[in-house]
Design a protein around this motif. Structure first.
Motif, PDB file in Angstrom:
ATOM      1  N   LEU A   1       1.070  -1.177  -0.002  1.00 26.38           N
ATOM      2  CA  LEU A   1      -0.034  -0.192   0.021  1.00 26.38           C
ATOM      3  C   LEU A   1       0.836   1.326   0.124  1.00 26.38           C
ATOM      4  CD1 LEU A   1      -2.796  -1.148   2.584  1.00 26.38           C
ATOM      5  CD2 LEU A   1      -2.876  -1.263   0.089  1.00 26.38           C
ATOM      6  N   ASP A   2       0.365   2.486  -0.495  1.00 26.90           N
ATOM      7  CA  ASP A   2       1.095   3.411  -0.692  1.00 26.90           C
ATOM      8  C   ASP A   2       0.787   4.433   0.712  1.00 26.90           C
ATOM      9  OD1 ASP A   2       2.415   5.741  -1.738  1.00 26.90           O
ATOM     10  OD2 ASP A   2       0.724   6.533  -2.746  1.00 26.90           O
ATOM     11  N   ALA A   3       1.485   3.838   1.916  1.00 23.50           N
ATOM     12  CA  ALA A   3       1.188   4.706   2.972  1.00 23.50           C
ATOM     13  C   ALA A   3       2.378   3.944   3.755  1.00 23.50           C
ATOM     14  CB  ALA A   3       0.070   4.334   3.790  1.00 23.50           C
ATOM     15  N   THR A   4       2.726   4.395   4.957  1.00 21.37           N
ATOM     16  CA  THR A   4       3.752   3.719   5.934  1.00 21.37           C
ATOM     17  C   THR A   4       2.962   3.067   6.906  1.00 21.37           C
ATOM     18  OG1 THR A   4       5.293   5.659   5.362  1.00 21.37           O
ATOM     19  CG2 THR A   4       5.929   4.120   7.387  1.00 21.37           C
ATOM     20  N   VAL A   5       2.855   1.755   6.577  1.00 20.50           N
ATOM     21  CA  VAL A   5       1.841   0.972   7.469  1.00 20.50           C
ATOM     22  C   VAL A   5       2.747   0.376   8.519  1.00 20.50           C
ATOM     23  CG1 VAL A   5       0.556  -0.989   7.688  1.00 20.50           C
ATOM     24  CG2 VAL A   5       0.346   0.478   5.604  1.00 20.50           C
ATOM     25  N   LEU A   6       2.146   0.188   9.796  1.00 17.10           N
ATOM     26  CA  LEU A   6       2.680  -0.456  10.900  1.00 17.10           C
ATOM     27  C   LEU A   6       1.814  -1.802  11.252  1.00 17.10           C
ATOM     28  CD1 LEU A   6       3.983   2.265  13.487  1.00 17.10           C
ATOM     29  CD2 LEU A   6       5.352   0.955  11.687  1.00 17.10           C
ATOM     30  N   PRO A   7       2.207  -2.875  10.802  1.00 15.88           N
ATOM     31  CA  PRO A   7       1.487  -3.986  10.976  1.00 15.88           C
ATOM     32  C   PRO A   7       1.286  -4.213  12.633  1.00 15.88           C
ATOM     33  CG  PRO A   7       3.412  -4.869  10.206  1.00 15.88           C
ATOM     34  CD  PRO A   7       3.335  -3.297  10.061  1.00 15.88           C
ATOM     35  N   VAL A   8      -0.059  -4.406  13.233  1.00  9.85           N
ATOM     36  CA  VAL A   8      -0.005  -4.608  14.628  1.00  9.85           C
ATOM     37  C   VAL A   8      -0.343  -6.136  14.751  1.00  9.85           C
ATOM     38  CG1 VAL A   8      -1.166  -4.129  16.812  1.00  9.85           C
ATOM     39  CG2 VAL A   8      -0.589  -2.361  15.082  1.00  9.85           C
ATOM     40  N   LEU A   9       0.641  -6.880  15.144  1.00 11.72           N
ATOM     41  CA  LEU A   9       0.341  -8.398  15.326  1.00 11.72           C
ATOM     42  C   LEU A   9      -0.408  -8.591  16.694  1.00 11.72           C
ATOM     43  CD1 LEU A   9       3.600  -9.734  13.952  1.00 11.72           C
ATOM     44  CD2 LEU A   9       1.796  -9.332  12.547  1.00 11.72           C
ATOM     45  N   LEU A  10      -1.790  -9.045  16.608  1.00  7.58           N
ATOM     46  CA  LEU A  10      -2.350  -9.101  17.888  1.00  7.58           C
ATOM     47  C   LEU A  10      -2.246 -10.643  18.266  1.00  7.58           C
ATOM     48  CD1 LEU A  10      -5.576  -7.385  16.237  1.00  7.58           C
ATOM     49  CD2 LEU A  10      -4.060  -6.439  17.833  1.00  7.58           C
ATOM     50  N   SER A  11      -1.631 -10.521  19.436  1.00  7.70           N
ATOM     51  CA  SER A  11      -1.012 -11.866  20.107  1.00  7.70           C
ATOM     52  C   SER A  11      -1.557 -12.331  21.097  1.00  7.70           C
ATOM     53  CB  SER A  11       0.452 -11.316  20.475  1.00  7.70           C
ATOM     54  OG  SER A  11       1.113 -10.483  19.436  1.00  7.70           O
ATOM     55  N   ASP A  12      -2.835 -12.225  21.529  1.00 10.66           N
ATOM     56  CA  ASP A  12      -3.772 -12.830  22.471  1.00 10.66           C
ATOM     57  C   ASP A  12      -3.561 -14.195  22.843  1.00 10.66           C
ATOM     58  OD1 ASP A  12      -6.031 -10.274  23.488  1.00 10.66           O
ATOM     59  OD2 ASP A  12      -5.124 -10.428  21.401  1.00 10.66           O
ATOM     60  N   ASP A  13      -3.484 -14.967  21.662  1.00 16.26           N
ATOM     61  CA  ASP A  13      -3.194 -16.398  21.496  1.00 16.26           C
ATOM     62  C   ASP A  13      -1.852 -16.909  21.047  1.00 16.26           C
ATOM     63  OD1 ASP A  13      -6.137 -16.976  22.311  1.00 16.26           O
ATOM     64  OD2 ASP A  13      -6.741 -16.533  20.363  1.00 16.26           O
ATOM     65  N   GLY A  14      -0.957 -15.904  21.222  1.00 14.67           N
ATOM     66  CA  GLY A  14       0.466 -16.076  20.934  1.00 14.67           C
ATOM     67  C   GLY A  14       0.432 -15.751  19.281  1.00 14.67           C
ATOM     68  N   ILE A  15       1.937 -15.768  18.706  1.00 13.14           N
ATOM     69  CA  ILE A  15       2.258 -15.380  17.333  1.00 13.14           C
ATOM     70  C   ILE A  15       3.006 -16.659  16.875  1.00 13.14           C
ATOM     71  CG2 ILE A  15       3.199 -13.896  15.892  1.00 13.14           C
ATOM     72  CD1 ILE A  15       0.695 -12.784  16.394  1.00 13.14           C
ATOM     73  N   ASP A  16       2.858 -17.045  15.778  1.00  9.43           N
ATOM     74  CA  ASP A  16       3.819 -18.152  15.307  1.00  9.43           C
ATOM     75  C   ASP A  16       4.946 -17.420  14.689  1.00  9.43           C
ATOM     76  OD1 ASP A  16       3.750 -21.038  14.236  1.00  9.43           O
ATOM     77  OD2 ASP A  16       4.334 -20.010  12.405  1.00  9.43           O
ATOM     78  N   ALA A  17       6.261 -17.912  14.963  1.00 10.48           N
ATOM     79  CA  ALA A  17       7.436 -17.349  14.418  1.00 10.48           C
ATOM     80  C   ALA A  17       7.437 -17.421  12.898  1.00 10.48           C
ATOM     81  CB  ALA A  17       8.417 -18.526  14.803  1.00 10.48           C
ATOM     82  N   SER A  18       6.547 -17.872  12.294  1.00  7.16           N
ATOM     83  CA  SER A  18       6.817 -18.075  10.633  1.00  7.16           C
ATOM     84  C   SER A  18       6.156 -16.599  10.270  1.00  7.16           C
ATOM     85  CB  SER A  18       6.141 -19.252   9.996  1.00  7.16           C
ATOM     86  OG  SER A  18       4.687 -19.441  10.251  1.00  7.16           O
TER      87      SER A  18
END
Length: 232
Positions: free
Chosen positions: A109-126
């Motif tokens: 996208l044509d914007a400076t995006v910061l993705p926010v990984l919602l981690s309530d159930d953990g986040i997979d390393a991949s």
């Protein structure tokens, strides 16, 4: 040094937070959810007021809570929020079958995006590894639930440290948030992320109440200075 991100909902809160020492000002509406979006006309008004007084202080804003498969809606909101004069657009990404495609879409996208990984159930390393390959300026770990569980209840410190190392190796900022407060200060200092974000801990009586600039100043001091040694 870990920078302090203060989430605010109004011009008054934004100016108070900036004056009290917040390094980044994040615009969101806590009544609308974890990443509730501020109305577009209010975004412009707040950003304009901040730029007039603090021309180089970074500003971020959320697009609202949207499902990761709503790619067209996400893209439209990212463009709308980005056009309001902010530096970073934060987009929540819930783990699941659509998360990887959503991250890839955000990176284009044509914007400076910061993705926010919602981690309530953990986040997979991949998923973290994939996000780190996409050229984002920063990646945020946060929680969707704001009912007492902190980020450190959802991901252990050692795992977060590995993820932060992966993100930094890609050249991006590593950011954390998620109901953080004084009981987590030592963990934050040990982890030493580039940015730590707060709302509830900066407010008078819960995340939907008024931001207290004295609390902002206390957190800025705590994050900007190392803990005193036992011998001091």
């Amino acid at each position: 040094m870990t920078a302090l991100l203060a989430s605010v909902r109004s011009t008054e809160e934004a100016l108070d937070a900036a004056a009290a020492g917040a390094d980044l000002i994040d615009l969101k509406e806590p009544l609308e959810g974890a990443l509730g979006g501020v109305r577009t006309d209010d975004l412009w008004r707040i950003a304009h007021a901040l730029r007039a007084r603090y021309p180089v202080k970074p500003i971020s804003a959320t697009i609202g809570d949207l499902p990761p498969d709503a790619l067209d809606t996400i893209a439209a909101r990212v463009a709308e929020v980005g056009d309001a004069g902010v530096d970073f657009v934060k987009v929540g990404v819930m783990p699941g079958p659509h998360a990887r495609a959503c991250l890839t879409h955000l990176a284009g996208l044509d914007a400076t995006v910061l993705p926010v990984l919602l981690s309530d159930d953990g986040i997979d390393a991949s998923l973290v590894d994939h996000a780190a390959t996409l050229g984002f300026e920063g990646i945020v770990f946060d929680t969707a639930g704001k009912m007492g569980r902190t980020l450190f209840d959802c991901i252990d410190g050692a795992t977060l440290a590995r993820y932060i190392a992966t993100i930094r190796a890609s050249g991006a900022m590593a950011c954390i948030a998620g109901s953080l407060g004084w009981p987590q200060l030592d963990q934050i200092r040990t982890l030493a992320p580039d940015v730590a974000g707060f709302r509830t801990a900066l407010c008078e009586n819960g995340r939907t109440s008024r931001l207290d600039p004295r609390r902002v100043a206390q957190w800025a001091d705590a994050l900007h200075h190392a803990a005193p040694s036992a011998a001091a």
